[in-house]
Design a protein around this motif. Structure first.
Motif, PDB file in Angstrom:
ATOM      1  N   ARG A 125      45.409  43.731  47.627  1.00 30.49           N
ATOM      2  CA  ARG A 125      45.615  42.321  47.941  1.00 30.49           C
ATOM      3  C   ARG A 125      45.805  41.502  46.658  1.00 30.49           C
ATOM      4  O   ARG A 125      46.603  40.552  46.621  1.00 30.49           O
ATOM      5  N   GLU A 126      45.094  41.867  45.606  1.00 30.58           N
ATOM      6  CA  GLU A 126      45.214  41.167  44.325  1.00 30.58           C
ATOM      7  C   GLU A 126      46.632  41.256  43.771  1.00 30.58           C
ATOM      8  O   GLU A 126      47.089  40.358  43.055  1.00 30.58           O
ATOM      9  N   ARG A 127      47.346  42.344  44.128  1.00 32.68           N
ATOM     10  CA  ARG A 127      48.700  42.567  43.637  1.00 32.68           C
ATOM     11  C   ARG A 127      49.770  42.186  44.666  1.00 32.68           C
ATOM     12  O   ARG A 127      50.934  42.564  44.525  1.00 32.68           O
ATOM     13  N   GLY A 128      49.351  41.491  45.686  1.00 36.78           N
ATOM     14  CA  GLY A 128      50.300  41.016  46.675  1.00 36.78           C
ATOM     15  C   GLY A 128      50.726  42.045  47.697  1.00 36.78           C
ATOM     16  O   GLY A 128      51.668  41.808  48.461  1.00 36.78           O
ATOM     17  N   MET A 129      50.025  43.182  47.753  1.00 39.97           N
ATOM     18  CA  MET A 129      50.357  44.234  48.720  1.00 39.97           C
ATOM     19  C   MET A 129      49.539  43.996  49.990  1.00 39.97           C
ATOM     20  O   MET A 129      48.636  44.760  50.341  1.00 39.97           O
ATOM     21  N   ASN A 130      49.853  42.939  50.677  1.00 38.38           N
ATOM     22  CA  ASN A 130      49.016  42.516  51.803  1.00 38.38           C
ATOM     23  C   ASN A 130      49.048  43.478  52.983  1.00 38.38           C
ATOM     24  O   ASN A 130      48.027  43.717  53.630  1.00 38.38           O
ATOM     25  N   ARG A 131      50.204  44.047  53.278  1.00 40.82           N
ATOM     26  CA  ARG A 131      50.291  44.998  54.387  1.00 40.82           C
ATOM     27  C   ARG A 131      49.478  46.253  54.092  1.00 40.82           C
ATOM     28  O   ARG A 131      48.795  46.792  54.969  1.00 40.82           O
ATOM     29  N   LEU A 132      49.538  46.728  52.846  1.00 42.79           N
ATOM     30  CA  LEU A 132      48.715  47.875  52.466  1.00 42.79           C
ATOM     31  C   LEU A 132      47.242  47.515  52.570  1.00 42.79           C
ATOM     32  O   LEU A 132      46.436  48.302  53.084  1.00 42.79           O
TER      33      LEU A 132
END
Length: 278
Positions: free
Chosen positions: A260-267
């Motif tokens: 989430r910190e890296r913008g990988m919200n779906r993951l």
């Protein structure tokens, strides 16, 4: 895996700072898929120089075609790999002198010797030499379907016609374009396997080369002797002196936070969900 993921996913997949995270995301998905299937006691990611100095000293053209500049969107993802993957509870191992494959092979050997089972996730068929009763290569094909292909000793024999231990000899004779190794002139996979089934090793083949009845093959073996021996040494994995990692399950909460910190919200959502699917 990072290179494969970078070219498999669009670099428009970016983090909060606008820089691509496609290589990290794709690699995480590849590993997580196998973690879900195999439930390993520990996961180790290995990093090393693209071409170890001892290999380029043996043959300067080794990996020469890979020396092109790395895409601008990729170096920062390599730099971020350690903190990102360590957040998953995974071990990140690096070497300044040996390549990642050497580390992978060393970890596999340690695990097998301890009575465990090792799984090697790779897109490099050189790693077929590690296949054994307790070591399975999880081969990731370029552009392949979902999941890695399990390769054991039987699969190596079926594909190459030789035992796993003979893979470095096979590579030396047949060559490996991806590594810049030309092999013996005029020798393809069928001839390489035939020679190894008859003689056992590259050294034995070269020792008996003078008695080879096919003139072109005899000349290729005799004239190329020194290079062929160097090719085998290049293809043979070296002991990296690693330590067997302790049991450490994947830390789903930490992984989700890092994603989430890296913008990988779906993951992140998949990591937080139950059951998790990748």
């Amino acid at each position: 895996m990072l290179f494969r993921a970078f070219y498999a996913l669009p670099d428009s997949i970016a983090g909060p700072d606008g820089r691509p995270v496609n290589a990290l995301l794709g690699t995480a998905n590849l590993i997580l898929r196998e973690v879900e299937v195999h439930q390993p006691r520990a996961v180790v990611l290995c990093f090393g120089p693209d071409a170890a100095s001892y290999r380029t000293e043996l043959y300067p053209a080794y990996h020469a075609e890979r020396e092109a500049a790395m895409p601008d969107e990729l170096p920062h993802q390599f730099d971020d790999a350690r903190p990102f993957f360590e957040a998953f509870g995974w071990t990140v191992a690096t070497s300044e002198d040996l390549e990642a494959d050497d580390l992978l092979g060393s970890y596999a050997r340690l695990e097998a010797e301890a009575g465990g089972r090792a799984l090697l996730l790779t897109g490099d068929r050189d790693m077929y030499q590690c296949a054994g009763e307790r070591v399975t290569v999880l081969y990731v094909k370029t552009g392949g379907g979902k999941g890695a292909e399990e390769v054991g000793p039987d699969e190596v024999r079926e594909r190459y016609g030789v035992d796993p231990a003979q893979v470095p000899d096979f590579i030396a004779l047949r060559g490996d374009p991806s590594d810049g190794l030309p092999g013996a002139k005029g020798v393809g996979p069928k001839t390489a396997a035939e020679l190894l089934r008859e003689h056992g090793t590259l050294e034995a083949i070269l020792e008996g080369a003078i008695r080879e009845r096919r003139p072109k093959l005899r000349a290729a073996l005799i004239d190329g002797r020194d290079d062929l021996l160097a090719f085998k040494e290049i293809a043979t994995l070296r002991d990296a002196g690693v330590v067997r990692p302790p049991d450490r399950p994947t830390e789903w909460a930490g992984a989700a936070a890092a994603a989430r910190e890296r913008g990988m919200n779906r993951l992140a959502e998949r990591l937080e969900s139950s059951p998790r699917r990748f």
